[in-house]
Design a protein around this motif. Structure first.
Motif, PDB file in Angstrom:
ATOM      1  N   GLN A   1      65.654  19.093 -52.217  1.00 13.76           N
ATOM      2  CA  GLN A   1      66.453  19.591 -53.336  1.00 13.76           C
ATOM      3  C   GLN A   1      67.731  20.240 -52.814  1.00 13.76           C
ATOM      4  N   ALA A   2      68.799  20.131 -53.579  1.00 16.50           N
ATOM      5  CA  ALA A   2      70.087  20.662 -53.136  1.00 16.50           C
ATOM      6  C   ALA A   2      70.025  22.169 -52.943  1.00 16.50           C
ATOM      7  N   GLN A   3      70.589  22.655 -51.808  1.00 12.06           N
ATOM      8  CA  GLN A   3      70.614  24.100 -51.581  1.00 12.06           C
ATOM      9  C   GLN A   3      71.806  24.758 -52.253  1.00 12.06           C
ATOM     10  N   TYR A   4      72.862  23.982 -52.494  1.00 16.65           N
ATOM     11  CA  TYR A   4      74.049  24.561 -53.115  1.00 16.65           C
ATOM     12  C   TYR A   4      74.306  23.838 -54.422  1.00 16.65           C
ATOM     13  N   ILE A   5      74.026  24.500 -55.522  1.00 18.86           N
ATOM     14  CA  ILE A   5      74.255  23.950 -56.857  1.00 18.86           C
ATOM     15  C   ILE A   5      75.429  24.694 -57.466  1.00 18.86           C
ATOM     16  N   ARG A   6      76.451  23.967 -57.886  1.00 11.45           N
ATOM     17  CA  ARG A   6      77.699  24.613 -58.294  1.00 11.45           C
ATOM     18  C   ARG A   6      77.536  25.490 -59.529  1.00 11.45           C
TER      19      ARG A   6
ATOM     20  N   PHE B   1      70.985  19.296 -66.530  1.00  9.10           N
ATOM     21  CA  PHE B   1      69.715  19.369 -65.812  1.00  9.10           C
ATOM     22  C   PHE B   1      69.964  19.318 -64.303  1.00  9.10           C
ATOM     23  N   ARG B   2      70.810  18.408 -63.879  1.00 10.57           N
ATOM     24  CA  ARG B   2      71.095  18.307 -62.444  1.00 10.57           C
ATOM     25  C   ARG B   2      71.851  19.535 -61.951  1.00 10.57           C
ATOM     26  N   ASP B   3      72.746  20.072 -62.773  1.00  9.03           N
ATOM     27  CA  ASP B   3      73.461  21.287 -62.396  1.00  9.03           C
ATOM     28  C   ASP B   3      72.486  22.443 -62.155  1.00  9.03           C
ATOM     29  N   GLU B   4      71.454  22.518 -62.997  1.00  7.76           N
ATOM     30  CA  GLU B   4      70.526  23.651 -62.928  1.00  7.76           C
ATOM     31  C   GLU B   4      69.444  23.482 -61.874  1.00  7.76           C
TER      32      GLU B   4
END
Length: 335
Positions: free
Chosen positions: A216-221, A267-270
């Motif tokens: 999972q992404a560690q940095y979500i804008r 959803f992807r942002d969160e």
């Protein structure tokens, strides 16, 4: 993913040594003690037999400065590493980014060299610089805090740096991103040792998400939704209550009162995942708990987790965990 960790009532606790240095981040030290220290053989008994013993050690035992306005005391020296089954190196921002293959202090290198060949070694945040400087990451994938990945890649060209993930499991050596990702890494190791039910129980006690995949992404804008925006959390909560039922993207979007396009983007942002990825991983995790805690057939586990058929269950288990449902149940079946 699976482990041969002996979780029988007579097995001694798994020994975890946390190697701290001046400038250590108190949160990273505390989360290791909190998560491993609360793991018990019974997921229903907070006072059950401990599965881990956690020891705080340093090159020289005694007072250790932190990056806060208080010190901590390391009661153990590097000899604790000799008997440890897992060694964890938290970050020290005042030291880590100055490290290189030629700049690892001799006492620190000697301390790490005390680990047995089969000892699991992990880092939190920029603690990955220590592991890399010691040569433990040569030829391997690794991650660290996203603000430090460029420097890490320049300093250690023999390491394949993944700047986007929460943690990387390379078998004996594991690395994680920033402080919160250390929680995910610890739960991942507990899950690998003792199964999803034990890890989920610890997550419930400490009120953290029970399972975030390392990829999972560690940095979500946009990690926090603005107050005037609607969140997709209500849709996720709705889905968790009916995983066994068919759930479409349109169903999820309807629950959040959004269009499919807006819902997918938000959803992807969160979460850092697509709705489909999240749903598959959530259902696989539910299947893991059912395999551990029930005698259900594989067909019934597939149906109750929402994965449909036994063939679908086997496929997703192999893709996500690298093992079959049968192998997983044999490894982690609750006595």
């Amino acid at each position: 993913m699976t482990s041969v960790e002996d979780s029988s009532p007579t097995a001694p606790p798994h020994r975890v040594a946390v190697l701290v240095r001046d400038g250590v981040l108190p949160l990273e030290l505390g989360l290791v003690h909190q998560l491993f220290g609360h793991a018990t053989r019974s997921t229903h008994d907070v006072y059950g037999s401990p599965l881990y013993t956690v020891m705080t050690c340093a090159v020289t035992p005694g007072p250790i400065r932190t990056d806060a306005d208080f010190p901590i005391h390391a009661p153990h020296g590097p000899e604790a590493i000799e008997t440890a089954d897992t060694v964890i190196v938290p970050a020290s921002h005042e030291q880590d980014e100055s490290l290189s293959p030629l700049a690892l202090p001799g006492p620190l290198a000697d301390a790490l060299a005390r680990a047995r060949p089969d000892t699991r070694i992990a880092s939190i945040c920029t603690g990955a610089f220590v592991l890399a400087a010691a040569g433990l990451l040569d030829g391997k994938r690794a991650t660290t805090h996203w603000l430090s990945t460029d420097r890490f890649a320049r300093t250690f060209p023999s390491v394949t740096v993944d700047p986007d993930v929460l943690y990387v499991d390379e078998g004996r050596v594991l690395t994680s991103a920033g402080e919160a990702a250390g929680i995910d890494l610890c739960l991942h190791m507990i899950r690998a040792d003792h199964g999803a039910a034990v890890a989920a129980d610890i997550a419930r006690r400490t009120v953290v998400p029970p399972h975030r995949e390392g990829g999972q992404a560690q940095y979500i804008r946009r990690p926090v939704v603005a107050m005037d925006n609607r969140s997709t959390a209500v849709a996720r909560a709705w889905a968790l209550e009916r995983l066994a039922e068919p759930i479409t993207l349109a169903d999820l979007a309807t629950q959040a009162l959004m269009s499919v396009r807006t819902f997918s983007r938000r959803f992807r942002d969160e979460t850092g995942l697509t709705p489909g990825q999240w749903l598959i991983r959530t259902r696989v995790n539910q299947a893991r708990v059912l395999l551990e805690e029930t005698d259900h057939t594989v067909d019934r586990v597939a149906a109750e987790s929402g994965l449909g058929t036994s063939a679908s269950l086997r496929l997703h288990f192999q893709e996500v965990l690298g093992v079959s449902p049968g192998t997983y149940r044999t490894t982690f079946r609750t006595p």
